[in-house]
Design a protein around this motif. Sequence first.
Motif, PDB file in Angstrom:
ATOM      1  N   ARG A  34      21.033  64.186  58.050  1.00 26.49           N
ATOM      2  CA  ARG A  34      21.283  64.436  59.466  1.00 26.49           C
ATOM      3  C   ARG A  34      21.776  63.174  60.147  1.00 26.49           C
ATOM      4  O   ARG A  34      21.444  62.066  59.757  1.00 26.49           O
ATOM      5  CB  ARG A  34      20.042  64.963  60.169  1.00 26.49           C
ATOM      6  N   GLN A  35      22.574  63.408  61.167  1.00 27.18           N
ATOM      7  CA  GLN A  35      23.060  62.343  62.028  1.00 27.18           C
ATOM      8  C   GLN A  35      22.067  62.192  63.167  1.00 27.18           C
ATOM      9  O   GLN A  35      21.404  63.162  63.557  1.00 27.18           O
ATOM     10  CB  GLN A  35      24.437  62.725  62.538  1.00 27.18           C
ATOM     11  N   LYS A  38      20.982  64.996  65.880  1.00 26.91           N
ATOM     12  CA  LYS A  38      21.490  66.303  65.483  1.00 26.91           C
ATOM     13  C   LYS A  38      20.546  66.946  64.475  1.00 26.91           C
ATOM     14  O   LYS A  38      19.693  66.295  63.904  1.00 26.91           O
ATOM     15  CB  LYS A  38      22.897  66.167  64.887  1.00 26.91           C
ATOM     16  N   ALA A  39      20.728  68.236  64.264  1.00 28.40           N
ATOM     17  CA  ALA A  39      19.882  68.977  63.329  1.00 28.40           C
ATOM     18  C   ALA A  39      20.212  68.591  61.889  1.00 28.40           C
ATOM     19  O   ALA A  39      21.351  68.283  61.556  1.00 28.40           O
ATOM     20  CB  ALA A  39      20.091  70.481  63.515  1.00 28.40           C
ATOM     21  N   ALA A  40      19.190  68.637  61.042  1.00 25.19           N
ATOM     22  CA  ALA A  40      19.361  68.321  59.621  1.00 25.19           C
ATOM     23  C   ALA A  40      20.137  69.429  58.922  1.00 25.19           C
ATOM     24  O   ALA A  40      19.991  70.601  59.236  1.00 25.19           O
ATOM     25  CB  ALA A  40      18.001  68.138  58.964  1.00 25.19           C
ATOM     26  N   LYS A  41      20.969  69.038  57.984  1.00 20.12           N
ATOM     27  CA  LYS A  41      21.746  69.973  57.171  1.00 20.12           C
ATOM     28  C   LYS A  41      21.234  69.913  55.741  1.00 20.12           C
ATOM     29  O   LYS A  41      20.922  68.837  55.230  1.00 20.12           O
ATOM     30  CB  LYS A  41      23.235  69.598  57.177  1.00 20.12           C
ATOM     31  N   SER A  59      28.372  69.969  55.074  1.00 20.97           N
ATOM     32  CA  SER A  59      28.584  69.202  56.301  1.00 20.97           C
ATOM     33  C   SER A  59      29.640  68.125  56.083  1.00 20.97           C
ATOM     34  O   SER A  59      29.830  67.645  54.972  1.00 20.97           O
ATOM     35  CB  SER A  59      27.278  68.529  56.722  1.00 20.97           C
ATOM     36  N   VAL A  67      23.195  57.862  59.009  1.00 22.24           N
ATOM     37  CA  VAL A  67      22.543  59.137  58.730  1.00 22.24           C
ATOM     38  C   VAL A  67      21.118  58.891  58.262  1.00 22.24           C
ATOM     39  O   VAL A  67      20.753  57.781  57.869  1.00 22.24           O
ATOM     40  CB  VAL A  67      23.303  59.955  57.650  1.00 22.24           C
TER      41      VAL A  67
END
Length: 110
Positions: A34-35, A38-41, A59, A67
Motif C-alpha cells: 500500500r501507498q 491509501k488502501a492495501a492491495k 496495482s 510503500v
Amino acid sequence: MGYMNSQYRTVKPALIEHRKVYRHPVQIRKAAIRQHGKAAKAGELIDVSIYGCRIASESIFDEGIRVWLRFADSSPVSATAMWCKDGHIGCRFDEKLDSTLFRRLTLISE
C-alpha cells in the motif's frame, strides 16, 4: 580493415544481474502493498532478499514512490518501489529485512 568486417555484426544485449545479493524465490499468497494514505492491495511475494523483493500485483505504482509491505501476517515493512512492469513491482527495503522474518519467508510457502 577490422572495422569494415565487424560493422554489420549484431550484438545481443548483455544479461547482467545488477543485484548484489541473490533473491530467494518464494510463493507467499498473503502479501499486501500500500501507498501512504491509501488502501492495501493484495499481492504475491515472488522473490526476496534482505534488501528487496518482487511482488506480483495488479496495482500500478510509480517509480520512487514509498510503500508499505506486509508479508504473511508480519509487521509492516517500509520500502521504495523501484520499478513496476507487467504486473510485478520491484521494491527496495528502507532498512535491511529482519533475519527472523527473512528466514520465515524463505522457509514457508502458503
